[in-house]
Design an enzyme around this catalytic site. Sequence first.
Site, mmCIF file in Angstrom:
data_model
loop_
_atom_site.group_PDB
_atom_site.id
_atom_site.type_symbol
_atom_site.label_atom_id
_atom_site.label_comp_id
_atom_site.label_asym_id
_atom_site.label_seq_id
_atom_site.Cartn_x
_atom_site.Cartn_y
_atom_site.Cartn_z
ATOM 1 N N GLU A 36 15.876 23.092 19.569
ATOM 2 C CA GLU A 36 15.001 22.342 18.663
ATOM 3 C C GLU A 36 13.584 22.905 18.668
ATOM 4 O O GLU A 36 12.602 22.164 18.624
ATOM 5 C CB GLU A 36 14.991 20.863 19.047
ATOM 6 C CG GLU A 36 16.347 20.209 18.924
ATOM 7 C CD GLU A 36 16.360 18.751 19.342
ATOM 8 O OE1 GLU A 36 15.279 18.189 19.650
ATOM 9 O OE2 GLU A 36 17.452 18.169 19.345
ATOM 10 N N CYS A 37 13.466 24.208 18.686
ATOM 11 C CA CYS A 37 12.192 24.902 18.810
ATOM 12 C C CYS A 37 11.885 25.654 17.518
ATOM 13 O O CYS A 37 12.793 26.039 16.789
ATOM 14 C CB CYS A 37 12.297 25.879 19.985
ATOM 15 S SG CYS A 37 10.850 26.915 20.265
ATOM 16 N N GLY A 38 10.618 25.896 17.278
ATOM 17 C CA GLY A 38 10.235 26.705 16.126
ATOM 18 C C GLY A 38 10.740 28.134 16.226
ATOM 19 O O GLY A 38 10.795 28.844 15.224
ATOM 20 N N PHE A 39 11.125 28.565 17.419
ATOM 21 C CA PHE A 39 11.654 29.915 17.621
ATOM 22 C C PHE A 39 13.183 29.949 17.696
ATOM 23 O O PHE A 39 13.772 31.000 17.947
ATOM 24 C CB PHE A 39 11.075 30.529 18.902
ATOM 25 C CG PHE A 39 9.594 30.764 18.845
ATOM 26 C CD1 PHE A 39 9.062 31.808 18.098
ATOM 27 C CD2 PHE A 39 8.721 29.933 19.523
ATOM 28 C CE1 PHE A 39 7.696 32.028 18.032
ATOM 29 C CE2 PHE A 39 7.351 30.133 19.465
ATOM 30 C CZ PHE A 39 6.837 31.179 18.720
ATOM 31 N N THR A 40 13.834 28.821 17.462
ATOM 32 C CA THR A 40 15.290 28.744 17.588
ATOM 33 C C THR A 40 16.001 29.764 16.703
ATOM 34 O O THR A 40 17.052 30.281 17.075
ATOM 35 C CB THR A 40 15.782 27.310 17.289
ATOM 36 O OG1 THR A 40 15.187 26.428 18.241
ATOM 37 C CG2 THR A 40 17.293 27.199 17.385
#
Length: 162
Positions: A36-40
């Site tokens: 659930e990360c902006g870098f996923t």
Amino acid sequence: MTTVYDFSLPRLEGGGTLDLAEYRGKPLLIVNTASECGFTHQYEGLQALWSQFKKAGVVVIGVPSNDFGQQEPGSSSQIAAFCHKNYGVGFPMAARCPVKGTNAIPLFQWLNKDLGFLARPRWNFYKYLFNKQGQPVAWFSSLTAPTSPRVRDALERILLNG
């Protein structure tokens, strides 16, 4: 001398451990991940990198962690389903593990000590590259995409020079 091959991780699927000694003599790229990360979206690049280089012996290993922004809250089965469904992840994955502070798993405690303060993961998707002898040779922050020239060049140097 300690090497990455001296460590094991809990497996994401099927239980048991992911013994890194199984990969002795192969370059490893170990990445702390989160769903659930902006870098996923970097899962896509990690899968592409692994698909391109696995015949050359390169192993990509994901280590999900909930240490940064609580961005990996799922169970092992939820994490596995997410990675397979959304990114077609086929590379080995560990179960969710702490990667920072005093609770960090032994592999990340060693990396923190060996590589120093600047290399400590400060967010999800830090990447650690190990040569064929199991020594860390490069690290990349979350901002560096897995398919970037910096990562590819470092990986190709290891494949050419050991």
